[in-house]
Write a protein that holds these residues in place. Structure first.
Motif, PDB file in Angstrom:
ATOM      1  N   TYR A   1      -6.121  15.892  12.236  1.00  0.00           N
ATOM      2  CA  TYR A   1      -6.238  17.350  12.350  1.00  0.00           C
ATOM      3  C   TYR A   1      -4.892  18.010  12.651  1.00  0.00           C
ATOM      4  O   TYR A   1      -3.970  17.377  13.141  1.00  0.00           O
ATOM      5  N   ASP A   2      -4.857  19.286  12.319  1.00  0.00           N
ATOM      6  CA  ASP A   2      -3.636  20.069  12.500  1.00  0.00           C
ATOM      7  C   ASP A   2      -3.500  20.470  13.962  1.00  0.00           C
ATOM      8  O   ASP A   2      -4.141  21.429  14.403  1.00  0.00           O
ATOM      9  N   ARG A   3      -2.729  19.738  14.698  1.00  0.00           N
ATOM     10  CA  ARG A   3      -2.571  19.998  16.132  1.00  0.00           C
ATOM     11  C   ARG A   3      -1.088  19.990  16.499  1.00  0.00           C
ATOM     12  O   ARG A   3      -0.347  19.092  16.073  1.00  0.00           O
ATOM     13  N   ALA A   4      -0.701  20.957  17.308  1.00  0.00           N
ATOM     14  CA  ALA A   4       0.718  21.056  17.700  1.00  0.00           C
ATOM     15  C   ALA A   4       1.164  19.800  18.433  1.00  0.00           C
ATOM     16  O   ALA A   4       2.296  19.340  18.262  1.00  0.00           O
ATOM     17  N   ALA A   5       0.275  19.225  19.236  1.00  0.00           N
ATOM     18  CA  ALA A   5       0.650  18.044  20.025  1.00  0.00           C
ATOM     19  C   ALA A   5       1.002  16.864  19.117  1.00  0.00           C
ATOM     20  O   ALA A   5       1.844  16.035  19.474  1.00  0.00           O
ATOM     21  N   ILE A   6       0.352  16.788  17.950  1.00  0.00           N
ATOM     22  CA  ILE A   6       0.665  15.691  17.019  1.00  0.00           C
ATOM     23  C   ILE A   6       2.043  15.919  16.406  1.00  0.00           C
ATOM     24  O   ILE A   6       2.831  14.990  16.262  1.00  0.00           O
ATOM     25  N   LYS A   7       2.344  17.184  16.079  1.00  0.00           N
ATOM     26  CA  LYS A   7       3.662  17.484  15.499  1.00  0.00           C
ATOM     27  C   LYS A   7       4.786  17.090  16.457  1.00  0.00           C
ATOM     28  O   LYS A   7       5.862  16.698  16.047  1.00  0.00           O
ATOM     29  N   ARG A   8       4.509  17.221  17.744  1.00  0.00           N
ATOM     30  CA  ARG A   8       5.557  16.906  18.731  1.00  0.00           C
ATOM     31  C   ARG A   8       5.542  15.443  19.152  1.00  0.00           C
ATOM     32  O   ARG A   8       6.298  15.038  20.030  1.00  0.00           O
ATOM     33  N   ALA A   9       4.650  14.638  18.531  1.00  0.00           N
ATOM     34  CA  ALA A   9       4.428  13.272  19.026  1.00  0.00           C
ATOM     35  C   ALA A   9       5.689  12.415  19.024  1.00  0.00           C
ATOM     36  O   ALA A   9       5.892  11.614  19.935  1.00  0.00           O
ATOM     37  N   VAL A  10       6.544  12.577  18.010  1.00  0.00           N
ATOM     38  CA  VAL A  10       7.725  11.702  17.932  1.00  0.00           C
ATOM     39  C   VAL A  10       8.665  11.973  19.095  1.00  0.00           C
ATOM     40  O   VAL A  10       9.160  11.044  19.745  1.00  0.00           O
TER      41      VAL A  10
ATOM     42  N   LEU B   1       0.843  -1.200   0.000  1.00  0.00           N
ATOM     43  CA  LEU B   1       0.000   0.000   0.000  1.00  0.00           C
ATOM     44  C   LEU B   1       0.876   1.247   0.000  1.00  0.00           C
ATOM     45  O   LEU B   1       1.853   1.337   0.743  1.00  0.00           O
ATOM     46  N   ILE B   2       0.492   2.187  -0.835  1.00  0.00           N
ATOM     47  CA  ILE B   2       1.145   3.500  -0.817  1.00  0.00           C
ATOM     48  C   ILE B   2       0.193   4.460  -0.116  1.00  0.00           C
ATOM     49  O   ILE B   2      -0.976   4.570  -0.490  1.00  0.00           O
ATOM     50  N   LEU B   3       0.696   5.113   0.897  1.00  0.00           N
ATOM     51  CA  LEU B   3      -0.135   6.037   1.672  1.00  0.00           C
ATOM     52  C   LEU B   3       0.310   7.469   1.362  1.00  0.00           C
ATOM     53  O   LEU B   3       1.469   7.822   1.572  1.00  0.00           O
ATOM     54  N   ILE B   4      -0.630   8.262   0.866  1.00  0.00           N
ATOM     55  CA  ILE B   4      -0.289   9.645   0.476  1.00  0.00           C
ATOM     56  C   ILE B   4      -1.024  10.628   1.387  1.00  0.00           C
ATOM     57  O   ILE B   4      -2.237  10.775   1.284  1.00  0.00           O
ATOM     58  N   PRO B   5      -0.303  11.311   2.279  1.00  0.00           N
ATOM     59  CA  PRO B   5      -0.962  12.375   3.051  1.00  0.00           C
ATOM     60  C   PRO B   5      -1.044  13.648   2.211  1.00  0.00           C
ATOM     61  O   PRO B   5      -0.093  13.984   1.516  1.00  0.00           O
ATOM     62  N   VAL B   6      -2.188  14.316   2.265  1.00  0.00           N
ATOM     63  CA  VAL B   6      -2.301  15.622   1.609  1.00  0.00           C
ATOM     64  C   VAL B   6      -2.757  16.654   2.642  1.00  0.00           C
ATOM     65  O   VAL B   6      -3.264  16.288   3.694  1.00  0.00           O
ATOM     66  N   ASN B   7      -2.541  17.896   2.331  1.00  0.00           N
ATOM     67  CA  ASN B   7      -2.933  18.983   3.243  1.00  0.00           C
ATOM     68  C   ASN B   7      -4.012  19.828   2.586  1.00  0.00           C
ATOM     69  O   ASN B   7      -4.132  19.834   1.360  1.00  0.00           O
ATOM     70  N   PRO B   8      -4.764  20.576   3.388  1.00  0.00           N
ATOM     71  CA  PRO B   8      -5.814  21.410   2.804  1.00  0.00           C
ATOM     72  C   PRO B   8      -5.265  22.713   2.233  1.00  0.00           C
ATOM     73  O   PRO B   8      -5.511  23.787   2.768  1.00  0.00           O
ATOM     74  N   ASP B   9      -4.498  22.600   1.177  1.00  0.00           N
ATOM     75  CA  ASP B   9      -4.090  23.811   0.456  1.00  0.00           C
ATOM     76  C   ASP B   9      -3.883  23.472  -1.014  1.00  0.00           C
ATOM     77  O   ASP B   9      -3.703  22.304  -1.373  1.00  0.00           O
ATOM     78  N   PHE B  10      -3.940  24.476  -1.830  1.00  0.00           N
ATOM     79  CA  PHE B  10      -3.925  24.290  -3.284  1.00  0.00           C
ATOM     80  C   PHE B  10      -2.696  23.498  -3.746  1.00  0.00           C
ATOM     81  O   PHE B  10      -2.800  22.568  -4.533  1.00  0.00           O
TER      82      PHE B  10
ATOM     83  N   LYS C   1      -3.340  17.184   8.588  1.00  0.00           N
ATOM     84  CA  LYS C   1      -3.306  18.591   9.014  1.00  0.00           C
ATOM     85  C   LYS C   1      -4.582  19.329   8.597  1.00  0.00           C
ATOM     86  O   LYS C   1      -4.525  20.496   8.178  1.00  0.00           O
ATOM     87  N   ALA C   2      -5.712  18.623   8.647  1.00  0.00           N
ATOM     88  CA  ALA C   2      -6.991  19.275   8.351  1.00  0.00           C
ATOM     89  C   ALA C   2      -7.262  20.323   9.419  1.00  0.00           C
ATOM     90  O   ALA C   2      -6.938  20.123  10.592  1.00  0.00           O
ATOM     91  N   LYS C   3      -7.841  21.440   8.991  1.00  0.00           N
ATOM     92  CA  LYS C   3      -8.161  22.488   9.969  1.00  0.00           C
ATOM     93  C   LYS C   3      -9.457  22.097  10.675  1.00  0.00           C
ATOM     94  O   LYS C   3     -10.456  21.832  10.015  1.00  0.00           O
ATOM     95  N   PRO C   4      -9.415  22.044  12.002  1.00  0.00           N
ATOM     96  CA  PRO C   4     -10.612  21.587  12.721  1.00  0.00           C
ATOM     97  C   PRO C   4     -11.616  22.702  12.966  1.00  0.00           C
ATOM     98  O   PRO C   4     -11.240  23.847  13.176  1.00  0.00           O
ATOM     99  N   TYR C   5     -12.898  22.329  12.919  1.00  0.00           N
ATOM    100  CA  TYR C   5     -13.948  23.280  13.286  1.00  0.00           C
ATOM    101  C   TYR C   5     -15.182  22.490  13.706  1.00  0.00           C
ATOM    102  O   TYR C   5     -15.684  21.664  12.937  1.00  0.00           O
ATOM    103  N   ALA C   6     -15.651  22.766  14.914  1.00  0.00           N
ATOM    104  CA  ALA C   6     -16.893  22.188  15.434  1.00  0.00           C
ATOM    105  C   ALA C   6     -16.974  20.679  15.213  1.00  0.00           C
ATOM    106  O   ALA C   6     -17.948  20.159  14.682  1.00  0.00           O
TER     107      ALA C   6
END
Lengths: 174, 294
Positions: B258-267, B176-185, B216-221
């Motif tokens: 979701y785009d969360r600072a805690a996830i970025k620091r997870a490693v 399996l190839i896993l491709i992460p994408v971000n919410p930007d053009f 890194k999806a932007k979270p809302y509600a």
């Protein structure tokens, strides 16, 4: 040799003095404004400060369309723009009531339902349509390329001609 | 005697930098080894060594003693992935011994093969390209049959953001190839590019299943913002076209991260933050459902 730069304590003092001057100017301006308002009130007893203008659309009805309907509207705008360019876009979006344009912009992540003006919403939708078309043009290229025989694919030799040309003669040596 | 099964292999790749390949790969490995019972092997194949350095560093920026000592010993003994490549492409019999000098134990179930700066040499094409194609396949075979390391159910690869010989070797063998994408053009624009390139570069080998998800999806509600939703729909359009017209098996996974600072620091902080474990579990469930589907 003395440093060319002001030490942090000196910089702090300079900033404190500048803030003090600004505060004095600000207080003078506020006092001046107050005096002007008093003079105006004396000359025009019926005068009252202008009330803030209501935000755009705050009194308007909101679109009754669902998210799916709005997404479908977006698709129809895409088709219209693809076929007729800017004119096609303008023509298609002018058929939409203002409330739907604002709702569509909101659905596309631009502005809010209550505060976004129709003009801003329309420009936002245009931007999204342009983005989507740019992505589509890449898609088309991708599919065309994928359908063509691929000169860069690894053949039975496992190495493309371009890569063979790049390979050093000592390939395989360490 | 029971038959040894090679691990299921998942390669995380995207040519756009900064989409979160390294963090997500590490988090998924941490998740399945911590909250499941699967032995998991993680490869850092990027010469930039982001993952290796993140594992080396503690949150305060100091080097993690246990790993750095292991790493020095491993290099002294010639038990690095670069040495394995050298031996594999030398033309001699590939007799690279697999043991814990080559594979580092992060935890009992989570093991790691670090990158090494020498991997930059791969970019210079100093190795025999034809021979490199089978490297990962044969290395995984050796790992599978080795008695010195456990049976791994999953092997996860953090691939570099370019098509190196090593990533080619992974992609031509992975499940399996896993491709992460971000919410930007720009991130979305990269999706057709990578799908096209994958097809061009992996042929004539069968192209693995491809899964795309919103990172890194932007979270809302409790969900994504409208803007993130817009870009996700664009990703789905692109992938649907690729699936239909180029015959690729592309699945858009519905579970966003979701785009969360805690996830970025997870490693560097030692694990997937507990608040976000459900999100990663949902993503993993979708990945495995697609991975094992016929």
């Amino acid at each position: 040799m003395p440093s060319d730069f002001i030490p942090p304590s000196g910089e702090l003092q300079r900033v404190a003095e500048e803030i003090s001057l600004l505060r004095r100017d600000f207080q003078a301006a506020v006092a001046s404004l107050g005096r002007m308002e008093k003079r105006l009130k004396a000359s025009f007893p019926a005068y009252s400060p202008k009330k803030p203008v209501k935000k755009a659309n705050s009194g308007q009805l909101q679109s009754g369309k669902t998210a799916d309907q709005l997404n479908s509207d977006f698709d129809s705008l895409l088709v219209a723009t693809k076929e007729g360019g800017d004119v096609g876009f303008e023509s298609a979006i002018s058929d939409f009531p203002d409330t739907d344009v604002i709702a569509l912009a909101h659905q596309l992540g631009i502005g809010s339902l209550k505060t976004t003006s129709t003009k801003k919403a329309r420009e936002g939708v245009r931007k999204r349509v342009q983005e989507s078309l740019m992505l589509s043009s890449t898609r088309k290229k991708t599919v065309e390329q994928a359908d063509e025989p691929n000169p860069h694919a690894f053949g039975t030799s496992g190495i493309s001609p371009a890569e063979q040309a790049r390979m050093p003669e000592t390939s395989g040596d360490r | 005697m029971s038959e040894q099964q090679p691990p299921k292999t998942i390669a995380t790749i995207n040519f756009k930098g900064g989409v979160g390949k390294t963090t997500v790969t590490w988090c998924l490995g941490d998740l399945i080894s911590t909250y499941g019972d699967a032995n998991t092997l993680l490869f850092d194949l990027d010469a930039q060594m982001s993952l290796t350095q993140a594992i080396t560093l503690n949150e305060d920026g100091s080097r993690f003693r246990k790993f750095s000592e292991w790493s020095e010993r491993s290099e002294k003994k010639g038990k690095t992935i670069f040495k394995a490549i050298e031996e594999y492409t030398s033309g001699k019999k590939f007799d690279f011994g697999i043991n814990h000098d080559f594979i580092y134990s992060i935890t009992d179930k989570y093991h790691f093969i670090p990158a090494i700066e020498d991997l930059y040499w791969l970019e210079l094409n100093v190795f025999d390209q034809q021979k490199m194609q089978g490297f990962i396949r044969d290395l995984l075979g050796k790992i599978t049959w080795s008695k010195n390391v456990p049976d791994y159910r999953y092997a996860l690869f953090d691939c570099p953001p370019s098509f190196t010989l090593l990533s080619y070797s992974v992609l031509s063998v992975c499940d399996l190839i896993l491709i992460p994408v971000n919410p930007d053009f720009y991130a979305v624009k990269g999706v057709p590019l990578i799908l096209n390139t994958l097809q061009m570069r992996i042929e004539p080998f069968p192209i693995p299943k491809i899964a795309v998800f919103m990172n890194k999806a932007k979270p809302y509600a409790g969900g994504m913002t409208k803007e993130s939703q817009f870009y996700w729909r664009e990703v789905q359009r692109v992938c649907a076209q690729a699936s239909k017209q180029a015959g690729l098996k592309v699945k858009c996974l519905e579970a966003p991260i979701y785009d969360r600072a805690a996830i970025k620091r997870a490693v560097t902080t030692g694990g997937v933050p507990s608040d976000f474990v459900p999100d990663f579990k949902r993503l993993w469930d979708e990945i495995t459902t697609f991975l094992y589907a016929k």
